[in-house]
Design a protein around this motif. Structure first.
Motif, PDB file in Angstrom:
ATOM      1  N   ALA A  35       0.841  -1.224   0.080  1.00  0.00           N
ATOM      2  CA  ALA A  35      -0.117  -0.130   0.177  1.00  0.00           C
ATOM      3  C   ALA A  35       0.813   1.324  -0.080  1.00  0.00           C
ATOM      4  CB  ALA A  35      -1.038  -0.030   1.163  1.00  0.00           C
ATOM      5  N   TYR A 139      -4.093   3.070   6.801  1.00  0.00           N
ATOM      6  CA  TYR A 139      -4.152   1.573   6.654  1.00  0.00           C
ATOM      7  C   TYR A 139      -4.262   1.061   8.062  1.00  0.00           C
ATOM      8  CZ  TYR A 139      -2.286  -3.035   5.254  1.00  0.00           C
ATOM      9  OH  TYR A 139      -2.124  -4.298   4.841  1.00  0.00           O
ATOM     10  N   GLU A 205     -12.414   4.162   5.036  1.00  0.00           N
ATOM     11  CA  GLU A 205     -12.273   3.724   3.686  1.00  0.00           C
ATOM     12  C   GLU A 205     -12.118   5.041   3.101  1.00  0.00           C
ATOM     13  OE1 GLU A 205     -15.599   1.342   3.092  1.00  0.00           O
ATOM     14  OE2 GLU A 205     -14.677  -0.461   3.953  1.00  0.00           O
ATOM     15  N   TYR A 208      -8.452   6.281   3.256  1.00  0.00           N
ATOM     16  CA  TYR A 208      -7.682   5.091   2.451  1.00  0.00           C
ATOM     17  C   TYR A 208      -7.472   5.415   1.013  1.00  0.00           C
ATOM     18  CZ  TYR A 208      -5.748   0.739   1.207  1.00  0.00           C
ATOM     19  OH  TYR A 208      -4.829  -0.211   0.870  1.00  0.00           O
ATOM     20  N   PRO A 216      -9.871   0.485  -0.526  1.00  0.00           N
ATOM     21  CA  PRO A 216      -9.351  -0.794   0.081  1.00  0.00           C
ATOM     22  C   PRO A 216     -10.037  -2.062  -0.214  1.00  0.00           C
ATOM     23  CG  PRO A 216     -10.560   0.357   1.750  1.00  0.00           C
ATOM     24  CD  PRO A 216     -10.582   1.070   0.399  1.00  0.00           C
ATOM     25  N   LEU A 219      -7.009  -6.321   3.776  1.00  0.00           N
ATOM     26  CA  LEU A 219      -5.512  -5.847   4.300  1.00  0.00           C
ATOM     27  C   LEU A 219      -4.984  -6.870   5.213  1.00  0.00           C
ATOM     28  CD1 LEU A 219      -6.731  -2.320   4.939  1.00  0.00           C
ATOM     29  CD2 LEU A 219      -5.787  -3.159   2.769  1.00  0.00           C
TER      30      LEU A 219
END
Length: 454
Positions: A35, A139, A205, A208, A216, A219
């Motif tokens: 990421a 994250y 989200e 992100y 996303p 993860l």
């Protein structure tokens, strides 16, 4: 049967954190380093900072232009008519002006531009650190809040069972209406907590996607980076003062201000230049001007005597700006050290909280199991069970938060010592090297296109 259901649900709830953090992850799951590589390549804030650094690179060839000649062409034409007498004169030519001495302003302008480039590169490195740290937070926040949603869902399932059990006991005369009301109240609160947790996931989200440029997926839990951190706080302070890009950028900005003082002072010194002219004249009609060619070279020395005090004021102003830049270096050092102290303390606290939360979960789980057994034989009430359940869920949420804090605080410490970079993290992506563009444009004498063809 009721005893069996309660026991199974309590054990399932206690295992949620372990499942979230320890279970095997699908091959398609994204890791933290993957990421961060995505953010390093695509984040608009970072790309804008890179464009700004490339723009600053152009200050150097602009300053070097002070050493180079300027060439211009000219053309004139006149027609004169005076009582029947007509004359026509046309003239074209080239003028070349070569600076010889400008009071050291060109040399100092080049030095200032190069210092500005160094400051811009360190500012870019600082932006890179901030973007990567934003990525770590986005994250880990999402992982944390997804885990909390799982905890809230398991808690909701447990409380649904408690409501059914309370109703069953009430229907056979073993419980009270108060037990049913307490269970329903706890269920309503759990539903509200789940809704809030799901809203937090939606917010995460969005953050992100803002940092990484895409929504996303699955993860993989992040891992602590203790091996990349200094062994002691004193060592961390030394590294931050030596390597932090914000401090180095402030130092180079102070260098720019120092050279600017010399540039303004240079306006009080003599300047020397040469001017070469070559032209062609065409004449016709009644005129004393002859058709022919002409060439000349003129040397010029300009000695400023008095400019109204503007330059003197400019020198004083530049010196004050220099003083401000030097103070800003100290301010930046203090800010970096304060950030390091905060991050180091947060890391130590998160580690301690992780250990404490683990013990708290074990104790709360034992307490809940005991309360459930005692409730079965009539020694505990529904409220006792609900309180024990709340203690367990709170401990599990604390553990999830602490696990997130350990990782984020570790990366924050890495940033405060100036080591949060794609190379230090060994991201699998090409490293952006600002010196490549600088070398491409530094000695250019012309050309309107950028090195990438724009």
């Amino acid at each position: 049967m009721l005893r069996r259901r309660n026991s199974i649900l309590s054990r399932a709830l206690a295992a949620v954190v372990v499942v979230v953090s320890m279970s095997p992850v699908a091959l398609s799951a994204e890791t933290l380093t993957e990421a961060l590589a995505l953010a390093y390549a695509n984040n608009p804030t970072l790309n804008a900072a890179r464009a700004g650094t490339r723009a600053t690179d152009e200050d150097v060839p602009q300053a070097l232009a002070g050493y180079r000649p300027t060439v211009s062409a000219f053309a004139t034409g006149t027609f004169d008519s005076n009582f029947g007498d007509h004359s026509r004169i046309a003239r074209t030519g080239l003028t070349l002006t070569q600076p010889i001495f400008r009071g050291f302003r060109t040399e100092n302008s080049v030095n200032a531009a190069e210092a500005s480039v160094r400051a811009s590169r360190e500012s870019l490195r600082n932006t890179e650190q901030n973007v990567l740290l934003d990525g770590v937070e986005a994250y880990m926040n999402l992982i944390r809040d997804r885990a909390i949603v799982d905890l809230r869902k398991a808690n909701l399932a447990f409380l649904n069972e408690q409501v059914r059990a309370a109703n069953d006991r009430f229907s056979v005369g073993e419980g009270t209406r108060t037990d049913v009301a307490q269970a329903n109240a706890a269920l309503a609160a759990a539903s509200s907590s789940l809704a809030l947790a799901e809203a937090n996931v939606m917010t995460d989200e969005g953050a992100y996607k803002q940092v990484f440029g895409r929504a996303p997926s699955k993860l993989t839990p992040g891992k602590p980076i203790d091996g990349m951190l200094p062994k002691s706080f004193e060592r961390a302070v030394t590294l931050s003062r030596k390597d932090h890009p914000a401090i180095l950028s402030a130092v180079h900005s102070a260098d720019v201000a120092a050279y600017n003082v010399k540039i303004v002072e240079g306006e009080l010194l003599p300047s020397v230049s040469l001017e070469a002219n070559i032209d062609r004249t065409w004449a016709g009609g009644n005129t004393s001007t002859d058709t022919g060619n002409n060439a000349s070279i003129v040397g010029q020395i300009t000695i400023p005597l008095y400019e109204g005090g503007a330059v003197h004021s400019g020198v004083r102003q530049a010196k004050e700006t220099l003083g401000q830049a030097r103070i800003q270096v100290d301010v930046t050092r203090d800010q970096v050290q304060a950030a390091l102290i905060s991050a180091w303390g947060a890391l130590e606290a998160a580690k301690a909280q992780t250990v404490a939360a683990r013990s708290q979960i074990e104790a709360s789980q034992l307490a809940l199991d005991g309360v459930l057994e005692e409730q079965r034989v009539g020694q505990r009430t529904t409220l006792d069970v609900l309180n024990a359940q709340t203690d367990l869920v709170n401990a599990q949420v604390t553990q999830v938060q602490a696990a997130r804090d350990v990782i984020v605080a570790g990366y924050t410490v890495l940033a405060t010592i100036g080591r949060l970079s794609s190379t230090e993290l060994k991201l699998k992506i090409a490293t952006y090297r600002p010196e490549v563009h600088y070398k491409q444009v530094r000695d250019k004498w012309g050309g309107l296109r950028t090195p990438d063809g724009r």
